[in-house]
Design a protein around this motif. Structure first.
Motif, PDB file in Angstrom:
ATOM      1  N   LEU A   1       0.812  -1.214   0.000  1.00 29.76           N
ATOM      2  CA  LEU A   1       0.000   0.000   0.000  1.00 29.76           C
ATOM      3  C   LEU A   1       0.843   1.261   0.000  1.00 29.76           C
ATOM      4  O   LEU A   1       0.733   2.084  -0.891  1.00 29.76           O
ATOM      5  N   ASP A   2       1.693   1.396   1.006  1.00 35.11           N
ATOM      6  CA  ASP A   2       2.548   2.580   1.066  1.00 35.11           C
ATOM      7  C   ASP A   2       3.568   2.534  -0.074  1.00 35.11           C
ATOM      8  O   ASP A   2       4.228   1.515  -0.294  1.00 35.11           O
TER       9      ASP A   2
ATOM     10  N   GLY B   1      -6.140  -0.757   2.654  1.00 31.95           N
ATOM     11  CA  GLY B   1      -6.242  -0.533   1.217  1.00 31.95           C
ATOM     12  C   GLY B   1      -7.639  -0.153   0.767  1.00 31.95           C
ATOM     13  O   GLY B   1      -7.966  -0.239  -0.409  1.00 31.95           O
ATOM     14  N   THR B   2      -8.466   0.278   1.715  1.00 36.09           N
ATOM     15  CA  THR B   2      -9.808   0.737   1.365  1.00 36.09           C
ATOM     16  C   THR B   2      -9.757   2.237   1.085  1.00 36.09           C
ATOM     17  O   THR B   2      -9.134   2.985   1.842  1.00 36.09           O
ATOM     18  N   LEU B   3     -10.384   2.644   0.007  1.00 41.96           N
ATOM     19  CA  LEU B   3     -10.421   4.071  -0.311  1.00 41.96           C
ATOM     20  C   LEU B   3     -11.319   4.772   0.705  1.00 41.96           C
ATOM     21  O   LEU B   3     -12.524   4.544   0.748  1.00 41.96           O
TER      22      LEU B   3
ATOM     23  N   ALA C   1       2.704  -6.618  -4.547  1.00 42.20           N
ATOM     24  CA  ALA C   1       1.377  -6.374  -5.128  1.00 42.20           C
ATOM     25  C   ALA C   1       0.988  -7.526  -6.059  1.00 42.20           C
ATOM     26  O   ALA C   1      -0.180  -7.890  -6.156  1.00 42.20           O
ATOM     27  N   HIS C   2       1.989  -8.086  -6.734  1.00 40.18           N
ATOM     28  CA  HIS C   2       1.770  -9.234  -7.616  1.00 40.18           C
ATOM     29  C   HIS C   2       2.891 -10.226  -7.342  1.00 40.18           C
ATOM     30  O   HIS C   2       3.983 -10.100  -7.919  1.00 40.18           O
TER      31      HIS C   2
ATOM     32  N   PHE D   1       4.396  -0.919  -8.445  1.00 37.18           N
ATOM     33  CA  PHE D   1       3.026  -1.407  -8.248  1.00 37.18           C
ATOM     34  C   PHE D   1       2.639  -1.361  -6.772  1.00 37.18           C
ATOM     35  O   PHE D   1       3.465  -1.607  -5.888  1.00 37.18           O
ATOM     36  N   THR D   2       1.377  -1.027  -6.535  1.00 37.40           N
ATOM     37  CA  THR D   2       0.793  -1.164  -5.197  1.00 37.40           C
ATOM     38  C   THR D   2      -0.587  -1.790  -5.375  1.00 37.40           C
ATOM     39  O   THR D   2      -1.095  -1.866  -6.498  1.00 37.40           O
ATOM     40  N   ASN D   3      -1.204  -2.192  -4.280  1.00 36.33           N
ATOM     41  CA  ASN D   3      -2.549  -2.752  -4.369  1.00 36.33           C
ATOM     42  C   ASN D   3      -3.596  -1.656  -4.189  1.00 36.33           C
ATOM     43  O   ASN D   3      -4.367  -1.639  -3.228  1.00 36.33           O
TER      44      ASN D   3
END
Ligand SMILES: Cc1cc2nc3c(=O)[nH]c(=O)nc-3n(C[C@H](O)[C@H](O)[C@H](O)COP(=O)(O)OP(=O)(O)OC[C@H]3O[C@@H](n4cnc5c(N)ncnc54)[C@H](O)[C@@H]3O)c2cc1C
Lengths: 837, 284
Positions: free
Chosen positions: A145-146, A711-713, A157-158, A366-368
């Motif tokens: 995330l960060d 990771g929730t908006l 992330a992957h 990449f991030t999630n």
């Protein structure tokens, strides 16, 4: 005011015409995609992942399938073999790493909001109800995330990629042979010059176009017809064909009136592919319209970078070298131009200044999180923000007046055309003129006086002044250069001009307007060219069947590239009309001149015979008496590939008042003088500037997409994503200087992104300027009241930026720093919790 | 977004409305202006079986003079309150606060009773009502009861109104001639209060004779700042003195930490805004 006023015979170019399209738009009489209702149409509802990163263990659709009105429930597994992968049109390096990007996730989700199943039902309400019944079993995975932690590969992330780093891209002026060696010059400046090192956070934003995205697909004819609220119908058609293996000729894409995009609709979306798949599977027209919440969550985001800069200068303030190190958050996937978006800024950090050496390195990570991609300015706002913040910091370092320091370093007007340290040729500009006009409109000296008085009084409300002298590269783009950058398409644009028998004109353009007013501006161009009435020009666009060739609208390219194609096509109409007119006038074609819509024998004077374009058009239509061998058509096409970018510039000045007790920032005055080259329609230019300013100021003060530690908006609605309205901004003072671009006949440079690119640093610089004397030297965007207040409170207690705990303002600890070290301890991290953390 | 399906009734009288609530029990939900309820339904945070619309119950609407006080019907819309001469003369603080709610469209539909019954701690109507010693008239199957402000607001989105009850009106003692000010702190204008301070002040000569203060978004309910009120009594209308009197206004409050600001910042804001509100209300 004009620096270079050209004598113009034209009546339309420069005329502040009200926009042709506004009546239907503002009375709501137009047809948006969501208004379309086709016989037997089905409706889609998406089931989206609530988790940022998770394995999909099972998707139970039985209950949903049995719900009233449901026709199909589609999971990723159902379409795994046919959905292809969403396109990335811009792999920036040969070894770029990227995961497959499925429209519907098959066995793993990589961001919260990713589609895992789709319900197709007779009504939108039934689809929504049934979507609630789809039962997905997830196993959560560690999420990246960060951004900084992601770059360090703390969580992947992957996991299959083995790293979060997608690509590292570098430009180095020494290597490119366009300038010197940055490291050498920085080392030299450490000895007898000055080095400023800063790290900035360019936060994540959400494009927030007014019309949420909507797609309708009709599979019942010979061709699939897709209506979509897109900026890029032509690219979408091509990509649908390549992604889904459908013949390109079997796909027609229509972008009806589109309610804004700002780059957010420069995309080939999962939802478009899903609607296509659903229509193909059911054999019935299907519609999907996202909710605002879905739009904020799953339409691509913009910006999101950490920016580390090192600037070396002589003691007298002459800038020498600039080294830029960017970490760019891709989010979970690479969309159409995700990877290239930060690279669009690569050649702009040096901006209008004459650096001797320059290096830009970008690491795409990449991030999630929701994937990022183009957002108004795309790479260039980030660049402008960073360099304009740095110029202010250099001025402080040297105790210099910030505008005067800029002036010392910018390209003087007599130096144009000027080849930048990146090797770009800036064709024209006059920074002195724009700045002089802006300073005058702003009352720069008066405001500086007031600032001093307030400081001396110790007023609780302090005044700050911020500067941004900027340029940008627009008119995207010469195809050859795009090729060198490994972009997957060209940068040309196409137009047709059709003369109707009645003398009216149809213009077909490959530019696909989504609010800009192309119909008006193109009409003005053609009315002047062909000497016909503005009202007699009809502009057709946004349908691959009507305008089959085009590369659409983004990157401030429409007028500069698409408008130029229109002008070229109109020129060809005149050329084609000439022999026919000569025939009608019984004169030699070479003796004719064409002015104000009439052909006449050169030098024949007032009483001489002449024939109008309309008369030639009618004669051509009748074709009763044409010269031998001439085809009976005036219609002409042109495909224009620009030879260079265009380089709008301007000077933006902002004054804010900062309430030091609460940290509240209120705008006091905003003046900008933009040089966008020749102005076709002043009203449209002003409108573009106003909207751009609002968005750029919003980045400085209000907007930020914030995710929580799951990771929730969190800023998932307009309650928390604080998009400003007209009530939050002030009346802007805008003006223009005009140095025409030399790379197109119109002389235009592009205006779509200028306001957004230039304004952000002007505002942030002004906020910091207001409280600089209290010991503040940076505030993270958006400059929320709490961040400003915290910065004031903790100023002087720590040298690190108090509101940016993760950033370093000096990142070469063993090198002599040019900043005076702060008096306080370096561990004072109390009260450093930013509101957005 | 589309809410889950629901039934709908629009009774014409309060008795019918109460009967509808009785009939449907838990599954029923009152709808007033819908400005809070509809977003909740559309986001599917709640899915009642039936909505009981109070829009036709005319006895719940309007502002009346009952001698020592004003009675404000629960279904009185914001925009009606804003132009009501009685409210302007005797409950100006409430009018000041309501003027800051959202935008004209929302103020055209939103109701005073709906806002109070919704009890969003960030809502702007609770604090001034509390400060003005409003009493809440609640009717139900067991008849009518009158609840004090201190007992009305229970927690986030929770009031003393039972599932089978309706908030019919509030009664506010007249505060004729009091100076008032609602200080609402926001980042963008269409926002709920990050912190709000409602202050009403009775001035005698150069001093504050009496002050009443309500705080918005400084806890799970609107908060009455009693100790600051006491400290202000008899204080000269002068910045330093007022600042000293309200210095501890945020003590003991429990404001939220969220995207708009954390708790400590809100406590700081409450103090600054209270000083400003009191001074402005006192005409300084
Ligand atoms: C975009 C937007 C911005 C807003 N900004 C603000 C703001 O800045 N400040 C602010 O204070 N508010 C704001 N609001 C909320 C607004 O004030 C609402 O109108 C108010 O909170 C609810 O009033 P209503 O009449 O619409 O009630 P409804 O939404 O109809 O009902 C709200 C709740 O109260 C219950 N209820 C309603 N009436 C009664 C009654 N008489 N008895 C018992 N229960 C009842 C309902 O069952 C429901 O649970 C905003 C709303 C929106 C949509």
């Amino acid at each position: 005011m004009s620096v270079q006023t050209e004598p113009r015979a034209s009546r339309e170019i420069g005329n502040a015409r009200k926009r042709k399209e506004d009546r239907r738009l503002i009375t709501g009489r137009t047809r948006w995609t969501d208004n379309l209702v086709l016989p037997g149409m089905l409706h889609l509802a998406m089931v989206r992942s609530p988790f940022a990163h998770a394995k999909i263990l099972s998707v139970d659709v039985e209950q949903a399938k049995a719900a009233p009105g449901v026709v199909q429930v589609i999971t990723g597994a159902d379409v795994a073999d046919v959905q292809g992968a969403l396109p990335c049109a811009w792999p920036i390096t040969a070894d770029q790493k990227a995961p497959d990007h499925p429209a519907i996730a098959v066995d793993r989700v990589a961001f919260s909001g990713e589609v895992v199943a789709v319900v197709v039902a007779a009504s939108a309400a039934q689809a929504r109800d049934a979507a609630e019944l789809v039962d997905v079993d997830y196993e959560q995975l560690p999420a990246a995330l960060d951004l900084k932690k992601a770059r360090a590969d703390e969580a992947l992330a992957h996991p299959d990629l083995g790293t979060n780093t997608s690509a590292v891209w570098q430009f180095d002026s020494a290597q490119a042979g366009t300038g010197g060696d940055v490291d050498e010059l920085i080392a030299a400046a450490r000895v007898d010059g000055v080095v400023v090192e800063r790290e900035f956070r360019n936060q994540r934003l959400i494009p927030s176009f007014m019309e949420p995205r909507s797609t309708v697909v009709d599979p019942t004819g010979e061709q699939f017809v897709m209506w979509s609220s897109t900026q890029v119908p032509h690219i979408l058609r091509l990509m649908l064909a390549t992604t889904l293996g459908v013949s390109e000729s079997k796909v027609r894409v229509i972008a009806p009136d589109v309610g804004g995009g700002f780059g957010g609709k420069l995309q080939v979306t999962p939802e478009e592919v899903i609607t296509f798949l659903a229509a193909r599977r059911t054999g019935r027209p299907c519609k999907y319209t996202e909710t605002r919440s879905e739009s904020l969550l799953a339409a691509h985001h913009g910006r999101d970078q950490w920016q580390k800069l090192t600037l070396a200068a002589d003691k007298d303030g002459t800038v020498r070298a600039l080294k830029v190190d960017i970490t760019a958050d891709m989010g979970a996937y690479l969309g159409l131009v995700t990877a290239g978006t930060p690279i669009l800024g690569a050649f702009m950090y040096n901006s209008i200044y004459t650096f001797d050496a320059y290096q830009f390195t970008c690491t795409n990570v990449f991030t999630n999180k929701t994937w990022t991609d183009a957002y108004r300015g795309a790479g260039r706002p980030e660049a402008t923000f960073a360099i304009e913040r740095m110029m202010d910091e250099l001025a402080v370092e040297l105790g210099r007046e910030p505008m005067e320091l800029r002036q010392q370093n910018w390209i003087r007007h007599e130096q144009f055309p000027f080849t930048s340290v990146c090797g770009l040729e800036y064709d024209s500009g006059n920074y002195e003129a724009a700045t002089a006009r802006a300073m005058e409109l702003f009352d720069y000296d008066g405001l500086r006086r007031e600032q001093t008085e307030r400081r001396e009084r110790g007023d609780s409300v302090q005044l700050g002044i911020g500067i941004s002298t900027f340029t940008e590269m627009c008119g995207i783009a010469p195809s050859r250069m795009l090729g060198e950058l490994n972009y997957g398409a060209g940068g040309w644009e196409h137009a047709d001009v059709r003369m109707l028998a009645t003398g009216k004109v149809e213009v077909v353009t490959g530019s696909s307007a989504h609010g800009q007013g192309h119909e008006t501006a193109w009409s003005q161009l053609v009315a002047d060219k062909l000497g016909v009435a503005f009202e007699d020009v009809e502009v057709l666009h946004g349908d691959t069947q009507i305008a089959p060739k085009g590369l659409d609208t983004y990157g401030s390219r429409s007028l500069v590239v698409g408008g130029q194609a229109v002008v070229r096509a109109a020129d060809k109409v005149i050329e084609k009309a000439k022999p026919i007119a000569a025939h009608l006038l019984e004169a030699a074609a070479d003796d004719l001149e064409f002015t104000d819509g009439r052909f006449a024998v050169r030098g024949a004077g007032e009483g001489g015979k002449s024939v109008s374009m309309g008369e030639v058009a009618l004669a051509t239509f009748a074709a009763h008496d044409l010269p031998e061998g001439i085809e009976p058509s005036l219609d002409s096409a042109a495909t224009f590939d620009p030879v260079n970018f265009s380089f709008p510039h301007g000077t933006h000045l902002c004054a804010v008042e900062v309430d030091t007790e609460t940290g509240q920032v209120s705008m006091r005055r905003y003046v900008c003088v933009d040089d966008v080259g020749t102005i076709v329609n002043p009203l449209i230019v002003e409108g573009q500037i106003h909207g751009g300013l609002a968005q750029g100021i919003a980045q400085a003060l209000w907007e930020e997409a914030v995710f929580d530690d799951q990771g929730t908006l969190v800023s998932g609605s307009f309650v928390d994503y604080t998009l400003p309205t007209a009530a939050d901004t002030i009346s802007f003072v805008t003006d223009n200087t005009v140095t025409p671009a030399t790379t197109n006949d119109i002389g235009a440079k592009g205006v779509g992104e200028a306001g957004c690119i230039a304004s952000t640093p002007a505002v942030v610089n002004s906020v910091i300027d207001a409280v600089r004397h209290l010991g503040v030297n940076d505030i993270q965007m958006p400059c929320t009241p709490q961040r400003v207040w915290t910065a004031i409170r903790t100023a002087g207690r720590t040298t690190a930026d108090p509101t940016t705990p993760e950033s370093t303002s000096h990142f070469d600890p063993d090198q002599p720093n040019q900043d005076p070290p702060g008096p306080g301890d370096h561990t004072g991290v109390d009260d450093q919790k930013g509101t957005g953390a | 977004m589309i809410p889950a399906s629901f039934d709908y009734v629009a009774p014409a009288t309060l008795d019918e409305a109460l009967a509808a609530l009785q009939r449907h029990g838990d599954g029923a939900k009152i709808i007033a202006g819908g400005q809070s309820l509809l977003p909740i339904l559309r986001m599917r945070l709640n899915a009642p079986e039936i909505l009981v619309d109070l829009g036709k119950v005319s006895e719940l609407r309007g502002v009346f003079d009952d001698g020592p006080g004003l009675v404000i019907g629960a279904m009185t819309r914001y925009d009606e309150l804003l132009s009501d001469p009685l409210a302007g003369a005797h409950a100006k603080l409430l009018v000041d606060a309501v003027a800051t709610v959202a935008d004209p469209q929302i103020r055209h539909r939103g109701t005073v009773g709906g806002a109070l019954a919704h009890a969003d701690p960030a809502g702007d109507v609770g604090a001034p009502a509390l400060a003005l010693d409003a009493q809440f008239v609640v009717v139900g199957p067991r008849g009518q009861r009158v609840v004090d402000g201190a007992d009305f607001f229970v927690d986030h989105f929770t009031t003393a109104v039972g599932d089978d009850e309706i908030l019919a009106a509030i009664r506010i003692p007249k505060h004729t001639g009091w100076g008032t000010r609602y200080e609402k702190f926001v980042r963008v204008v269409h926002q709920w209060s990050i912190v709000g301070v409602a202050a009403a002040v009775r001035v005698e000569g150069d001093t504050i004779a009496e002050a009443k203060i309500g705080l918005t978004n400084m806890g799970s309910t609107p908060v009455r700042a009693r100790s600051a009120e006491q400290a202000l009594a008899g204080v000269p209308i002068e910045e330093g003195a007022v600042a000293a009197a309200v210095a501890s206004v945020a003590e003991g409050t429990n404001p939220p930490s969220d995207l708009q600001g954390d708790a400590d910042y809100r406590r700081h804001l409450a103090q600054v805004l209270t000083r400003r509100a009191v001074l402005a209300a006192a005409g300084a």
